[in-house]
Enzyme design. Structure first.
Site, PDB file in Angstrom:
ATOM      1  N   TYR A 157       0.835  -1.218   0.000  1.00 51.11           N
ATOM      2  CA  TYR A 157       0.000   0.000   0.000  1.00 51.11           C
ATOM      3  C   TYR A 157       0.864   1.260   0.000  1.00 51.11           C
ATOM      4  CZ  TYR A 157      -3.766   3.141   1.614  1.00 51.11           C
ATOM      5  OH  TYR A 157      -4.685   4.162   1.749  1.00 51.11           O
ATOM      6  N   LYS A 161       1.092   4.191  -2.827  1.00 53.68           N
ATOM      7  CA  LYS A 161       0.732   5.581  -2.534  1.00 53.68           C
ATOM      8  C   LYS A 161       1.920   6.528  -2.743  1.00 53.68           C
ATOM      9  CE  LYS A 161      -3.630   4.950  -1.527  1.00 53.68           C
ATOM     10  NZ  LYS A 161      -4.668   5.501  -2.408  1.00 53.68           N
TER      11      LYS A 161
HETATM   12  P1  NAP Z   1     -13.500   2.425   1.237  1.00 56.78           P
HETATM   13  O1  NAP Z   1     -14.476   3.017   2.198  1.00 56.78           O
HETATM   14  O2  NAP Z   1     -13.020   1.036   1.412  1.00 56.78           O
HETATM   15  O3  NAP Z   1     -14.136   2.593  -0.243  1.00 56.78           O
HETATM   16  C1  NAP Z   1     -13.393   2.160  -1.334  1.00 56.78           C
HETATM   17  C2  NAP Z   1     -14.111   2.567  -2.612  1.00 56.78           C
HETATM   18  O4  NAP Z   1     -13.317   2.114  -3.713  1.00 56.78           O
HETATM   19  C3  NAP Z   1     -15.472   1.916  -2.755  1.00 56.78           C
HETATM   20  O5  NAP Z   1     -16.351   2.841  -3.371  1.00 56.78           O
HETATM   21  C4  NAP Z   1     -15.178   0.745  -3.695  1.00 56.78           C
HETATM   22  O6  NAP Z   1     -16.281   0.340  -4.492  1.00 56.78           O
HETATM   23  C5  NAP Z   1     -14.121   1.341  -4.580  1.00 56.78           C
HETATM   24  N1  NAP Z   1     -13.323   0.329  -5.259  1.00 56.78           N
HETATM   25  C6  NAP Z   1     -12.671  -0.735  -4.719  1.00 56.78           C
HETATM   26  N2  NAP Z   1     -12.074  -1.461  -5.682  1.00 56.78           N
HETATM   27  C7  NAP Z   1     -12.356  -0.829  -6.854  1.00 56.78           C
HETATM   28  C8  NAP Z   1     -12.028  -1.083  -8.209  1.00 56.78           C
HETATM   29  N3  NAP Z   1     -11.273  -2.138  -8.566  1.00 56.78           N
HETATM   30  N4  NAP Z   1     -12.517  -0.240  -9.159  1.00 56.78           N
HETATM   31  C9  NAP Z   1     -13.301   0.827  -8.824  1.00 56.78           C
HETATM   32  N5  NAP Z   1     -13.632   1.113  -7.553  1.00 56.78           N
HETATM   33  C10 NAP Z   1     -13.164   0.301  -6.596  1.00 56.78           C
HETATM   34  O7  NAP Z   1     -12.175   3.323   1.132  1.00 56.78           O
HETATM   35  P2  NAP Z   1     -11.864   4.797   1.677  1.00 56.78           P
HETATM   36  O8  NAP Z   1     -11.357   4.668   3.070  1.00 56.78           O
HETATM   37  O9  NAP Z   1     -12.969   5.723   1.372  1.00 56.78           O
HETATM   38  O10 NAP Z   1     -10.582   5.136   0.783  1.00 56.78           O
HETATM   39  C11 NAP Z   1     -10.683   5.923  -0.402  1.00 56.78           C
HETATM   40  C12 NAP Z   1      -9.274   6.292  -0.844  1.00 56.78           C
HETATM   41  O11 NAP Z   1      -8.621   7.004   0.209  1.00 56.78           O
HETATM   42  C13 NAP Z   1      -8.378   5.097  -1.162  1.00 56.78           C
HETATM   43  O12 NAP Z   1      -7.528   5.403  -2.235  1.00 56.78           O
HETATM   44  C14 NAP Z   1      -7.577   4.934   0.109  1.00 56.78           C
HETATM   45  O13 NAP Z   1      -6.359   4.277  -0.135  1.00 56.78           O
HETATM   46  C15 NAP Z   1      -7.388   6.374   0.499  1.00 56.78           C
HETATM   47  N6  NAP Z   1      -7.072   6.568   1.909  1.00 56.78           N
HETATM   48  C16 NAP Z   1      -7.947   6.182   2.883  1.00 56.78           C
HETATM   49  C17 NAP Z   1      -7.603   6.377   4.223  1.00 56.78           C
HETATM   50  C18 NAP Z   1      -8.516   5.984   5.348  1.00 56.78           C
HETATM   51  O14 NAP Z   1      -8.074   6.097   6.518  1.00 56.78           O
HETATM   52  N7  NAP Z   1      -9.752   5.554   5.103  1.00 56.78           N
HETATM   53  C19 NAP Z   1      -6.383   6.956   4.528  1.00 56.78           C
HETATM   54  C20 NAP Z   1      -5.517   7.338   3.519  1.00 56.78           C
HETATM   55  C21 NAP Z   1      -5.878   7.144   2.207  1.00 56.78           C
HETATM   56  P3  NAP Z   1     -17.281  -0.844  -3.988  1.00 56.78           P
HETATM   57  O15 NAP Z   1     -18.126  -0.207  -2.928  1.00 56.78           O
HETATM   58  O16 NAP Z   1     -18.043  -1.190  -5.204  1.00 56.78           O
HETATM   59  O17 NAP Z   1     -16.410  -1.925  -3.449  1.00 56.78           O
END
Ligand code: NAP
Length: 248
Positions: A157, A161
């Site tokens: 990851y 990133k």
């Molecule tokens: P999340 O709640 O797990 O949601 C992930 C989203 O990505 C969902 O809408 C999912 O769709 C979609 N997705 C997964 N695989 C996919 C694919 N192959 N093609 C298209 N869409 C796909 O994640 P989140 O926490 O909101 O994270 C969003 C972004 O922020 C990510 O890039 C993550 O790495 C980054 N981020 C998150 C955090 C954190 O603490 N949450 C911190 C730093 C960075 P489905 O619902 O259809 O599965």
């Protein structure tokens, strides 16, 4: 309230849940028509569309695995057919497959790189062709503090990133002559499904503000970069929304 994205079209990958969902709603509140991309959660994506329509906005849900080149092409073609332009791309879709390096299987490494890094490349390459013709556009890539400071158990990851940060800076230089800006947003720990299973105790000690962020707090930064006229002069930057975890 000023609607800076009136008449504009935004494509948000992974917009069915979490940060992507909050971003889709935030951009719609600025007047953008929004493409809500998702991988499998069709009912959640349909709900996001309904929420946008409820505030008088326009949105459509498109299923596509953005790690797959053909599906990205179909997503972009469907977007162009529906709305005729793309002004904002938010590369948000991402996954984790956490485990320590010595236990990490090649498939765990590959799945994370394929979506979190190659997916960003595929969407940006496809959308930039359209933005180059339009001579304008805003691209916002979601990276992570893990790509800046590392995180044990996340070698796949954090590599993906960190890759997004390098990609952002290079593409910002390539697209700047046509007034297309490319920036990255680096969230810390945000309360979404992705962080749901983590033990908060040790994590909170690393966060000066001593709490998880909310998806809307990340969406606020993305909204600024996408819609503010003032953001037109900002490109190639990484903005942390992390409660103070990384202080450069
Ligand atoms: P999340 O709640 O797990 O949601 C992930 C989203 O990505 C969902 O809408 C999912 O769709 C979609 N997705 C997964 N695989 C996919 C694919 N192959 N093609 C298209 N869409 C796909 O994640 P989140 O926490 O909101 O994270 C969003 C972004 O922020 C990510 O890039 C993550 O790495 C980054 N981020 C998150 C955090 C954190 O603490 N949450 C911190 C730093 C960075 P489905 O619902 O259809 O599965």
């Amino acid at each position: 309230m000023a609607q800076n994205l009136q008449g504009k079209v935004a494509l948000v990958t992974g917009a069915s849940r979490g940060i992507g969902r909050a971003t889709a709603l935030a951009l719609a509140s600025e007047g953008a028509a929004v493409v809500v991309n998702y991988a499998s959660s069709s009912s959640a994506a349909t709900e996001v569309v309904a929420e946008i329509e409820a505030i008088g906005g326009s949105a459509v849900a498109f299923k596509a695995n953005v790690a797959n080149s053909d599906e990205v092409d179909q997503l972009i073609a469907a977007t162009m057919e529906k709305f005729g332009r793309i002004d904002v791309l938010v590369n948000n879709a991402g996954i984790t497959r956490d485990t320590l390096l010595l236990r990490m299987k090649l498939e765990d490494w590959q799945a994370v790189i394929d979506l979190n890094l190659t997916g960003v490349f595929l969407c940006t390459r496809a959308v930039s062709k359209i933005m180059l013709k339009q001579k304008s556009g805003r691209i916002i890539n979601i990276t992570s503090v893990a790509g800046q400071m590392g995180n044990a158990g996340q070698s796949n990851y954090s590599a993906s990133k960190a890759g997004v940060i390098g990609f952002t800076k290079t593409v910002a230089r390539e697209l700047a002559p046509r007034a297309i800006t490319v920036n990255a947003v680096a969230p810390g720990f945000i309360a979404t499904d992705m962080t749901d299973g983590l033990k908060a105790e040790g994590i909170l000690q690393m966060i000066p503000l001593a709490r998880y962020g909310q998806p809307e707090e990340v969406a606020g930064m993305i909204q600024f970069l996408a819609s503010s006229p003032a953001a037109a002069y900002i490109t190639g930057q990484v903005f942390n929304v992390d409660g103070g975890m990384v202080m450069a």
